[in-house]
Design a protein around this motif. Structure first.
Motif, PDB file in Angstrom:
ATOM      1  N   ARG A 140       0.830  -1.213   0.000  1.00  0.00           N
ATOM      2  CA  ARG A 140       0.000   0.000   0.000  1.00  0.00           C
ATOM      3  C   ARG A 140       0.866   1.266   0.000  1.00  0.00           C
ATOM      4  N   ILE A 141       1.802   1.286  -0.958  1.00  0.00           N
ATOM      5  CA  ILE A 141       2.681   2.451  -1.127  1.00  0.00           C
ATOM      6  C   ILE A 141       2.737   2.813  -2.606  1.00  0.00           C
ATOM      7  N   GLY A 142       2.572   4.094  -2.882  1.00  0.00           N
ATOM      8  CA  GLY A 142       2.721   4.603  -4.234  1.00  0.00           C
ATOM      9  C   GLY A 142       4.080   5.262  -4.381  1.00  0.00           C
ATOM     10  N   PHE A 143       4.723   5.011  -5.508  1.00  0.00           N
ATOM     11  CA  PHE A 143       6.039   5.574  -5.781  1.00  0.00           C
ATOM     12  C   PHE A 143       5.941   6.482  -7.005  1.00  0.00           C
ATOM     13  N   GLN A 175       3.446  17.505 -10.291  1.00  0.00           N
ATOM     14  CA  GLN A 175       3.694  16.784  -9.047  1.00  0.00           C
ATOM     15  C   GLN A 175       2.388  16.553  -8.294  1.00  0.00           C
ATOM     16  N   LEU A 176       1.537  17.561  -8.278  1.00  0.00           N
ATOM     17  CA  LEU A 176       0.222  17.418  -7.633  1.00  0.00           C
ATOM     18  C   LEU A 176      -0.611  16.377  -8.368  1.00  0.00           C
ATOM     19  N   LYS A 177      -0.577  16.401  -9.693  1.00  0.00           N
ATOM     20  CA  LYS A 177      -1.329  15.409 -10.473  1.00  0.00           C
ATOM     21  C   LYS A 177      -0.839  13.997 -10.158  1.00  0.00           C
ATOM     22  N   ALA A 178       0.473  13.828 -10.051  1.00  0.00           N
ATOM     23  CA  ALA A 178       1.033  12.517  -9.722  1.00  0.00           C
ATOM     24  C   ALA A 178       0.533  12.046  -8.358  1.00  0.00           C
ATOM     25  N   TRP A 179       0.504  12.956  -7.394  1.00  0.00           N
ATOM     26  CA  TRP A 179       0.047  12.627  -6.034  1.00  0.00           C
ATOM     27  C   TRP A 179      -1.424  12.211  -6.057  1.00  0.00           C
ATOM     28  N   VAL A 180      -2.246  12.987  -6.763  1.00  0.00           N
ATOM     29  CA  VAL A 180      -3.676  12.672  -6.865  1.00  0.00           C
ATOM     30  C   VAL A 180      -3.861  11.355  -7.616  1.00  0.00           C
ATOM     31  N   HIS A 181      -3.045  11.129  -8.628  1.00  0.00           N
ATOM     32  CA  HIS A 181      -3.127   9.880  -9.387  1.00  0.00           C
ATOM     33  C   HIS A 181      -2.882   8.669  -8.475  1.00  0.00           C
ATOM     34  N   ILE A 182      -1.874   8.754  -7.636  1.00  0.00           N
ATOM     35  CA  ILE A 182      -1.604   7.647  -6.705  1.00  0.00           C
ATOM     36  C   ILE A 182      -2.761   7.497  -5.714  1.00  0.00           C
ATOM     37  N   LEU A 183      -3.312   8.609  -5.245  1.00  0.00           N
ATOM     38  CA  LEU A 183      -4.460   8.540  -4.333  1.00  0.00           C
ATOM     39  C   LEU A 183      -5.639   7.837  -5.000  1.00  0.00           C
ATOM     40  N   LEU A 242      -0.911  -2.280 -14.170  1.00  0.00           N
ATOM     41  CA  LEU A 242      -0.674  -1.400 -15.314  1.00  0.00           C
ATOM     42  C   LEU A 242      -1.996  -0.914 -15.903  1.00  0.00           C
ATOM     43  N   ARG A 243      -2.986  -1.802 -16.003  1.00  0.00           N
ATOM     44  CA  ARG A 243      -4.313  -1.388 -16.497  1.00  0.00           C
ATOM     45  C   ARG A 243      -4.950  -0.379 -15.549  1.00  0.00           C
ATOM     46  N   LEU A 244      -4.839  -0.630 -14.255  1.00  0.00           N
ATOM     47  CA  LEU A 244      -5.431   0.276 -13.267  1.00  0.00           C
ATOM     48  C   LEU A 244      -4.765   1.650 -13.322  1.00  0.00           C
ATOM     49  N   LEU A 245      -3.444   1.685 -13.409  1.00  0.00           N
ATOM     50  CA  LEU A 245      -2.736   2.964 -13.530  1.00  0.00           C
ATOM     51  C   LEU A 245      -3.140   3.701 -14.800  1.00  0.00           C
ATOM     52  N   SER A 246      -3.275   2.978 -15.896  1.00  0.00           N
ATOM     53  CA  SER A 246      -3.665   3.589 -17.160  1.00  0.00           C
ATOM     54  C   SER A 246      -5.097   4.137 -17.091  1.00  0.00           C
ATOM     55  N   THR A 247      -5.999   3.371 -16.518  1.00  0.00           N
ATOM     56  CA  THR A 247      -7.398   3.796 -16.402  1.00  0.00           C
ATOM     57  C   THR A 247      -7.538   5.013 -15.498  1.00  0.00           C
ATOM     58  N   THR A 248      -6.894   4.973 -14.345  1.00  0.00           N
ATOM     59  CA  THR A 248      -7.008   6.117 -13.429  1.00  0.00           C
ATOM     60  C   THR A 248      -6.354   7.354 -14.026  1.00  0.00           C
ATOM     61  N   LEU A 249      -5.259   7.182 -14.778  1.00  0.00           N
ATOM     62  CA  LEU A 249      -4.638   8.329 -15.435  1.00  0.00           C
ATOM     63  C   LEU A 249      -5.589   8.934 -16.468  1.00  0.00           C
ATOM     64  N   GLY A 250      -6.242   8.097 -17.252  1.00  0.00           N
ATOM     65  CA  GLY A 250      -7.199   8.593 -18.238  1.00  0.00           C
ATOM     66  C   GLY A 250      -8.346   9.346 -17.592  1.00  0.00           C
ATOM     67  N   ASP A 251      -8.888   8.781 -16.508  1.00  0.00           N
ATOM     68  CA  ASP A 251      -9.991   9.430 -15.794  1.00  0.00           C
ATOM     69  C   ASP A 251      -9.547  10.770 -15.204  1.00  0.00           C
ATOM     70  N   LEU A 252      -8.383  10.775 -14.588  1.00  0.00           N
ATOM     71  CA  LEU A 252      -7.865  12.001 -13.978  1.00  0.00           C
ATOM     72  C   LEU A 252      -7.562  13.057 -15.041  1.00  0.00           C
ATOM     73  N   SER A 253      -6.933  12.651 -16.124  1.00  0.00           N
ATOM     74  CA  SER A 253      -6.559  13.595 -17.180  1.00  0.00           C
ATOM     75  C   SER A 253      -7.776  14.252 -17.814  1.00  0.00           C
ATOM     76  N   SER A 254      -8.875  13.515 -17.908  1.00  0.00           N
ATOM     77  CA  SER A 254     -10.075  14.062 -18.547  1.00  0.00           C
ATOM     78  C   SER A 254     -10.696  15.208 -17.753  1.00  0.00           C
ATOM     79  N   ARG A 255     -10.371  15.315 -16.485  1.00  0.00           N
ATOM     80  CA  ARG A 255     -10.959  16.371 -15.657  1.00  0.00           C
ATOM     81  C   ARG A 255      -9.924  17.290 -15.013  1.00  0.00           C
ATOM     82  N   TRP A 256      -8.633  17.036 -15.257  1.00  0.00           N
ATOM     83  CA  TRP A 256      -7.567  17.710 -14.541  1.00  0.00           C
ATOM     84  C   TRP A 256      -7.593  19.227 -14.696  1.00  0.00           C
TER      85      TRP A 256
END
Length: 169
Positions: free
Chosen positions: A74-77, A89-97, A119-133
């Motif tokens: 349960r650690i994000g890097f 940097q903030l986007k990266a932090w929110v992405h890990i959250l 990898l799929r989960l990281l890709s999906t959450t990045l897409g979701d986050l990017s669409s509203r960032w």
């Protein structure tokens, strides 16, 4: 009254609840590679690294960071690319959250397909986050947030440089 948003020890909380994970920003690439498989002590090589790293670089090709979430610990890097802005940097932090929260609620990382699932989960959450960032950034600015100061890094961090068009690091 000041709101305490980011905790010193990297604790991540979803909507102010109990801690769900931790995050480390500005880690070395070696720290991230160690998540894929422990290094062979004699050669410092990593068994699963080349394929996973290539896919990770592809997922984050348009971002100023690479990220990995180790659901077992349960650690994000977060590895920052050279020139990473405070907003990135903030986007990266929110992405890990977001990744930690979804991982907790979906249990998307079985032992059999751990790397592909993460990898799929990281890709999906990045897409979701990017669409509203951009909208989220605008809202934070209206609320008075100083997004020009990189306040997530509390110590000197490592940066990586990727050559454009190159999938290797």
């Amino acid at each position: 009254m000041k709101e305490h948003i980011f905790e010193w020890d990297g604790v991540l909380r979803w909507e102010g609840g109990d801690p769900i994970a931790q995050a480390q920003i500005g880690v070395s690439l070696r720290t991230l590679l160690d998540c894929f498989s422990p290094a062979h002590s004699a050669s410092s090589s990593h068994r699963n690294s080349p394929m996973a790293l290539e896919r990770l670089v592809e997922i984050f090709r348009l971002e100023q960071y690479l990220a990995w979430y180790d659901s077992k610990r349960r650690i994000g890097f977060i590895v920052l690319k050279d020139g990473a802005s405070s907003t990135s940097q903030l986007k990266a932090w929110v992405h890990i959250l977001w990744t930690a929260q979804r991982c907790q609620s979906v249990h998307a990382t079985s032992a059999v397909d751990y790397f592909p699932a993460m990898l799929r989960l990281l890709s999906t959450t990045l897409g979701d986050l990017s669409s509203r960032w951009e909208g989220d950034v605008s809202s934070l600015k209206v609320a008075g947030w100083d997004l020009d100061s990189a306040s997530l890094e509390t110590q000197s961090a490592t940066r990586i440089w990727l050559q454009p068009g190159d999938k290797s690091v």
